[in-house]
Structures are given as structure tokens and as C-alpha cells.
Design a protein around this motif. Sequence first.
Motif, PDB file in Angstrom:
ATOM      1  N   ALA A 176       0.841  -1.201   0.000  1.00 22.68           N
ATOM      2  CA  ALA A 176       0.000   0.000   0.000  1.00 22.68           C
ATOM      3  C   ALA A 176       0.877   1.253   0.000  1.00 22.68           C
ATOM      4  N   GLY A 177       0.572   2.165  -0.908  1.00 24.13           N
ATOM      5  CA  GLY A 177       1.369   3.387  -1.017  1.00 24.13           C
ATOM      6  C   GLY A 177       2.567   3.249  -1.921  1.00 24.13           C
ATOM      7  N   GLY A 178       2.854   2.010  -2.378  1.00 24.84           N
ATOM      8  CA  GLY A 178       3.964   1.791  -3.303  1.00 24.84           C
ATOM      9  C   GLY A 178       5.187   1.202  -2.633  1.00 24.84           C
ATOM     10  N   GLU A 179       5.861   0.321  -3.341  1.00 26.53           N
ATOM     11  CA  GLU A 179       7.071  -0.313  -2.820  1.00 26.53           C
ATOM     12  C   GLU A 179       8.276   0.574  -3.083  1.00 26.53           C
ATOM     13  N   LEU A 180       9.149   0.673  -2.089  1.00 25.34           N
ATOM     14  CA  LEU A 180      10.338   1.519  -2.202  1.00 25.34           C
ATOM     15  C   LEU A 180      11.556   0.702  -2.594  1.00 25.34           C
ATOM     16  N   GLU A 181      12.469   1.348  -3.308  1.00 19.08           N
ATOM     17  CA  GLU A 181      13.766   0.741  -3.580  1.00 19.08           C
ATOM     18  C   GLU A 181      14.562   0.676  -2.277  1.00 19.08           C
ATOM     19  N   VAL A 182      15.573  -0.194  -2.245  1.00 14.65           N
ATOM     20  CA  VAL A 182      16.480  -0.178  -1.097  1.00 14.65           C
ATOM     21  C   VAL A 182      17.350   1.067  -1.209  1.00 14.65           C
ATOM     22  N   PHE A 183      17.908   1.478  -0.084  1.00 12.43           N
ATOM     23  CA  PHE A 183      18.815   2.625  -0.089  1.00 12.43           C
ATOM     24  C   PHE A 183      20.225   2.139  -0.420  1.00 12.43           C
ATOM     25  N   PRO A 184      21.008   2.844  -1.240  1.00 10.89           N
ATOM     26  CA  PRO A 184      20.849   4.227  -1.682  1.00 10.89           C
ATOM     27  C   PRO A 184      20.084   4.434  -3.001  1.00 10.89           C
ATOM     28  N   GLN A 185      19.673   3.358  -3.673  1.00 11.76           N
ATOM     29  CA  GLN A 185      18.924   3.548  -4.923  1.00 11.76           C
ATOM     30  C   GLN A 185      17.674   4.388  -4.697  1.00 11.76           C
ATOM     31  N   ARG A 186      17.128   4.304  -3.506  1.00 14.77           N
ATOM     32  CA  ARG A 186      15.909   5.044  -3.149  1.00 14.77           C
ATOM     33  C   ARG A 186      16.077   6.553  -3.308  1.00 14.77           C
ATOM     34  N   LEU A 187      17.305   7.038  -3.147  1.00 17.94           N
ATOM     35  CA  LEU A 187      17.555   8.484  -3.128  1.00 17.94           C
ATOM     36  C   LEU A 187      17.145   9.163  -4.428  1.00 17.94           C
ATOM     37  N   TYR A 188      17.367   8.500  -5.562  1.00 21.29           N
ATOM     38  CA  TYR A 188      17.058   9.126  -6.850  1.00 21.29           C
ATOM     39  C   TYR A 188      16.023   8.376  -7.683  1.00 21.29           C
ATOM     40  N   SER A 189      15.528   7.246  -7.204  1.00 23.02           N
ATOM     41  CA  SER A 189      14.435   6.588  -7.924  1.00 23.02           C
ATOM     42  C   SER A 189      13.167   7.431  -7.754  1.00 23.02           C
ATOM     43  N   VAL A 190      12.213   7.261  -8.645  1.00 26.45           N
ATOM     44  CA  VAL A 190      10.991   8.073  -8.575  1.00 26.45           C
ATOM     45  C   VAL A 190      10.181   7.653  -7.346  1.00 26.45           C
ATOM     46  N   PRO A 191       9.928   8.560  -6.407  1.00 25.41           N
ATOM     47  CA  PRO A 191       9.170   8.212  -5.209  1.00 25.41           C
ATOM     48  C   PRO A 191       7.747   7.761  -5.557  1.00 25.41           C
ATOM     49  N   PRO A 192       7.235   6.739  -4.872  1.00 25.12           N
ATOM     50  CA  PRO A 192       5.878   6.259  -5.168  1.00 25.12           C
ATOM     51  C   PRO A 192       4.816   7.346  -5.107  1.00 25.12           C
ATOM     52  N   ARG A 193       4.969   8.314  -4.220  1.00 26.16           N
ATOM     53  CA  ARG A 193       3.954   9.372  -4.101  1.00 26.16           C
ATOM     54  C   ARG A 193       3.907  10.242  -5.358  1.00 26.16           C
ATOM     55  N   ILE A 194       5.052  10.351  -6.031  1.00 30.03           N
ATOM     56  CA  ILE A 194       5.085  11.110  -7.285  1.00 30.03           C
ATOM     57  C   ILE A 194       4.610  10.236  -8.434  1.00 30.03           C
ATOM     58  N   ALA A 195       5.070   8.990  -8.465  1.00 30.08           N
ATOM     59  CA  ALA A 195       4.671   8.082  -9.545  1.00 30.08           C
ATOM     60  C   ALA A 195       3.156   7.877  -9.575  1.00 30.08           C
ATOM     61  N   SER A 196       2.520   7.915  -8.403  1.00 28.18           N
ATOM     62  CA  SER A 196       1.067   7.697  -8.325  1.00 28.18           C
ATOM     63  C   SER A 196       0.264   8.972  -8.535  1.00 28.18           C
ATOM     64  N   GLY A 197       0.950  10.122  -8.664  1.00 24.79           N
ATOM     65  CA  GLY A 197       0.257  11.400  -8.841  1.00 24.79           C
ATOM     66  C   GLY A 197      -0.340  11.951  -7.567  1.00 24.79           C
ATOM     67  N   SER A 198       0.187  11.511  -6.407  1.00 27.44           N
ATOM     68  CA  SER A 198      -0.377  11.936  -5.116  1.00 27.44           C
ATOM     69  C   SER A 198       0.008  13.358  -4.718  1.00 27.44           C
ATOM     70  N   VAL A 199       1.057  13.912  -5.362  1.00 27.18           N
ATOM     71  CA  VAL A 199       1.483  15.277  -5.038  1.00 27.18           C
ATOM     72  C   VAL A 199       1.048  16.187  -6.181  1.00 27.18           C
ATOM     73  N   PRO A 200       0.024  16.989  -5.976  1.00 17.58           N
ATOM     74  CA  PRO A 200      -0.494  17.843  -7.058  1.00 17.58           C
ATOM     75  C   PRO A 200       0.593  18.735  -7.650  1.00 17.58           C
ATOM     76  N   GLY A 201       0.641  18.774  -8.969  1.00 15.47           N
ATOM     77  CA  GLY A 201       1.585  19.659  -9.642  1.00 15.47           C
ATOM     78  C   GLY A 201       2.995  19.124  -9.769  1.00 15.47           C
ATOM     79  N   VAL A 202       3.247  17.911  -9.289  1.00 16.79           N
ATOM     80  CA  VAL A 202       4.592  17.329  -9.390  1.00 16.79           C
ATOM     81  C   VAL A 202       4.512  16.036 -10.193  1.00 16.79           C
ATOM     82  N   SER A 203       5.115  16.057 -11.371  1.00 16.69           N
ATOM     83  CA  SER A 203       5.150  14.879 -12.227  1.00 16.69           C
ATOM     84  C   SER A 203       6.528  14.234 -12.146  1.00 16.69           C
ATOM     85  N   VAL A 204       6.683  13.105 -12.779  1.00 16.08           N
ATOM     86  CA  VAL A 204       7.989  12.454 -12.832  1.00 16.08           C
ATOM     87  C   VAL A 204       9.004  13.396 -13.491  1.00 16.08           C
TER      88      VAL A 204
END
Length: 617
Positions: free
Chosen positions: A406-434
Motif C-alpha cells: 500500500a502506497g507503493g514499494e520503495l527501492e532499497v537505499f541508496p537507490q531510493r535516493l534518486y528513484s521516482v518516489p511512489p507518491r510522485i509516480a502515483s500522482g499523489s502530489v499535485p503539480g509534481v510529475s515524474v
Amino acid sequence: MATKTNSADGRTRSSIQIFIVVGLCCFFYILGAWQRSGFGKGDGIAMQITNGGADCNIVPNLNFETHHGGEAGTIDESESKPKVFEPCRPRYIDYTPCQDQRRAMTFPRENMIYRERHCPPEEQKLHCLIPAPKGYVTPFPWPKSRDYVPFANAPYKSLTVEKAVQNWIQYEGNVFRFPGGGTQFPQGADKYIDQLASVIPIDNGTVRTALDTGCGVASWGAYLLSRNVLAMSFAPRDSHEAQVQFALERGVPAVIGVLGTIKLPYPSRAFDMAHCSRCLIPWGANDGKYLMEVDRVLRPGGYWVLSGPPINWKNNYKAWQRPKEELQEEQRKIEEIAKLLCWEKKYEKGEIAIWRKRLNAESCRGRQDDSRATFCKSDGVDDVWYKKMEACITPYPDISSPDEVAGGELEVFPQRLYSVPPRIASGSVPGVSVETYQEDNSKWKKHVTAYKKINKLIDSGRYRNIMDMNAGLGSFAAALASPKLWVMNVVPTIAERSTLGVVYDRGLIGIYHDWCEAFSTYPRTYDLIHAHGVFSLYKDKCNVEDILLEMDRILRPEGAVIFRDEVDVLIMVKKIVGGMRWDTKMVDHEDGPLVPEKILVAVKQYWVVGGNSTSTQ
């Protein structure tokens, strides 16, 4: 043998004189020469400058004579002399405006209300500069700072007596030493973490962000750093004087905070792991509100660790000197709430128990029919600033398959630092696209490269505790990422978008805050502050002087500030800080003088209570 720090001597002072003679051309280069530390670092650099070895061409591509709107002239900043801010009285050396001890005692003790944030009204705000204590020195560089803190910086010995058996802290000569012990791990945090790592995937990058409730001097968080786990630690300002101050002096992330009646200032699904080591929080009280709040900030699949009473009470009640019946009831309530939250118990041994939050709501179907399960509204889970905690369960985000996180699976760190965050990939943050996210990363890599040319100390290890006052998507912190430093990413409560969840998705840490109020920290706890667009954001919202005085309070002597804003705003800021014992210089945007956004770089002068400053003016 105690580790010793050198006091200020003639060599340091002569370095300052060299600074004045050479002039602001070498502003930040020579800054490194005269910063006070336990190592006399400045002497070698000062000698190099004396012998003509300093390179003053720090930023050949940037123009210190900042132009505006393409005009060739320089900015006239000499209209009037700045207002001079006087030092506060010595009793305010460790003043924390929103956690003032005397004000706190006027509030109810019930549910720790008196330990929550209670900021002074306008007429009671201080309009003076908080002084450093006599003998203050720059903290040791990391990782030495993890184990040693100069006594002069936080001269409080009470914990050395109160926690002597538990190996929290020891006083040795002119330093405090931190052996790495804690109430539940007197043999050291490393061995304790090894035990947790037998159940929790701490060492492979799966667990990156952690929350330590009631952290003491934050030894748990300090020792997690070597495993690439970043902990947000908090504890109240209470009878354990200066515990959070010690944590920050050690170079470990921490804030003053408490689980009381107000929601924690973090977004939902922020932490991979939460931890309480004899933190004295009554987890079973108030209809389970405190555990429900931990559940809100814990990621699906995240872990909660509880060590100490009442775990395994049958074997430990005598050592704890508490009645069996009381402990049994405490554990019963915790188990009952954990079951309601649909947490799975993974481990119980000795005095440690570990639960895991389920991956999604499909794993908890039976909970829907439980009459005791009340669910919070799903549209306000991150609206937490001064909002009352509720006895309700935060719903999981929707999923499309039973195996989905739920909410999207995260990469392990440090790949997580620059991979597209699930909240952005899902369109959960208005006005912020990939695309805008990736552009933001590129922009801040460019900005940080320019900062490192302006201030060569950024990469040196001199700045350990860094704050970004308007963090956005966390790209400034990502571009700075290094084991030498950490960044407190602050997302203002009035920001256009609530992006703190994205910051945590990236494996970074941060907090919500309103800069019209004081931050939840002690004075002199940050080495470098970054303020991008802060004063444009707060224009007409509150007094600019108050924000700058708060920045001065939390900035260490000889700490640095980087302002990035519109030129008119920075001219106003430059004039005000001219009366605050700061040295400043305006610098062009890295794309040249025609860009209206400029950079103002500043250094807070060294001065202590009753002493003189290192003014170059």
C-alpha cells in the motif's frame, strides 16, 4: 585517557587578524582558518595565507558586485545603518522559546501537555541574540563527535550521575564521552542493534528511516548511522537536562518533542522502523492513541520495537521493582491495540518485542468487522500541525492486488535516493510529475555544485548538522548526500505543496514547521542553514526579524547560511543581519548577473557571553 580540546589562543586570534587584512575576497577560504575547534585546524591555513599561498580566486565565474535587471551598476545598500541587536542576558544561553521550562509549568501535566510546544506571545518574544557559553568551541568532526562532546558546549553533568550505571555519558576532563550505552543496552548500542538485525533487515538498505521516541542522548540513532540508517530522534525538554542538545552536539539528528495530545510533525508512511527503549510512554493508555499515531507514521511493512517494561514481565518484574499485575495489564493492553492495528508479532525475547505492520488492508480484512476499529478520514492524514491526536486508525492507501505494498514499494537505499518516489509516480502530489521531479534533481545538483565553489568547507566535514528551511522535494539534501553530514529537511506548513512524504520516500528525514515560530531545538545546533525562497514565502506572514533571530539562535558560532531568493528580498535580509554580528556577501546566480534570483552567503561571528565578537567590519 580523556580527549582534550585546545582553548582559543594567540594563534587563533592572529588568524582572525589575517582574515581582516586579506579582506572578503577570501571570505570563506579563510573562514576555515579561524574557526575554533579542538584541533587548532586554523594555524596551518593561516601560515599558508601569511606566506602568500592562499588562492583568493574562489569563484571566478560569479560576480560579487551583484547586478539587477541587467543594469551594469552595483546595488546601493547604504541608505541607512542597520538596527543593532544586543546580546540576550546570560540566563538565555540555552533558551528554547517554544519549550521554555518556566512557561511549561503553567500548563496541565495531564497527557504531557506541559511538555508540548507552547510558544511565547508576541509581547514576550525576545529581540536579542542568544549568546554562546564561555569557552564554546566547534564540535569535533564526525565520527569522533559521536563519542566526544566538549564540556563547555553543554556544561551539564547531571546525566553522568543519574545514568552512570547505564553507560549513557561520562565526564572526562574537558569533554563528555559517550560509550554508546543506554537504559536497555548498557553493554552498547551496537550489540543491541545486532539483536534487532536478526529480525529486522537493518543492514541491506530495506530499513533506511527510523523514529526513536524518547531517545535520551540518541545513542541508538548514532550507532545506526554506520549501517546507513537515518533516525529521527526526539525527547522532551525535561528533568534529563540537555539530552537532545547532547544528541545534536554529537552530530546525530534529534528534535525536542513528546507524544502528548498533538500529532507528531511527520507525514504518514514516513518511517521504516519505530523504536522505544524504556521511553516511558504509556502505550496502552488513552484508547491506544499513541500506538495509533506510531501506526500512522510507520510504512506498510515497517517495524515497531519495544524494549523494557512491560515486555516479558513474568521474568523481569522483580528487577523492575513493579507489581506483576500492573505490568501484566500494561502488556495486555499493548497486545490488544497491536492486534487491532493488525500488526504481526515477530519476536519476543528477553526485554525486547518486535511487531511488523501489514503490507496492505487486504491482510486485515477481519478488522473491518471489529466494532472497536474506528478509522480516520483518509484525506487529512498529513494535516498534523497542532492537530489533536485521535483514537482512530489511519487507513491504508488503496491497492490493485493482494500482494501490492500500500502506497507503493520503495527501492532499497541508496537507490531510493534518486528513484521516482511512489507518491510522485502515483500522482499523489499535485503539480509534481515524474518530469518535474527529475528536473528538480538536476537543478539542485547544479546549485549545490555552485555552493561548493563559493564555500569550500561544505565538503570538508566542517558542517555536520545541516538544515534546509524550505526543502521542497528534498533535492538539495540529495545532492549533498555524504556520510559526513545529514540534512533536516523542513517543509513549511504554509508551503504550496505538502512534499515531506516525498522527502521520506527518498530515504531522507525532515519535519513540518511554521517559521513564524521557533524551531524545536536548542541554540547552536546547526552548522549550515539553507534558506531557499523562505523570505518570499513568509512575506507579510510574520516579522522577518523574528525569523532571522531564530536562525541566529539555532546556528553555531562561525556557522554559515546560504540564502537563495529574489534580489530585493536579499537586500532587505542583508541589511537586517548587518546588525546581528554576521558577515555577508551577495553573489550572482550561477547562470550570471541577469538572473534576478541571487545568493547571499553569511557567516555568524564567534562571540560568547560577556565577550567580544570576531567582527571584520
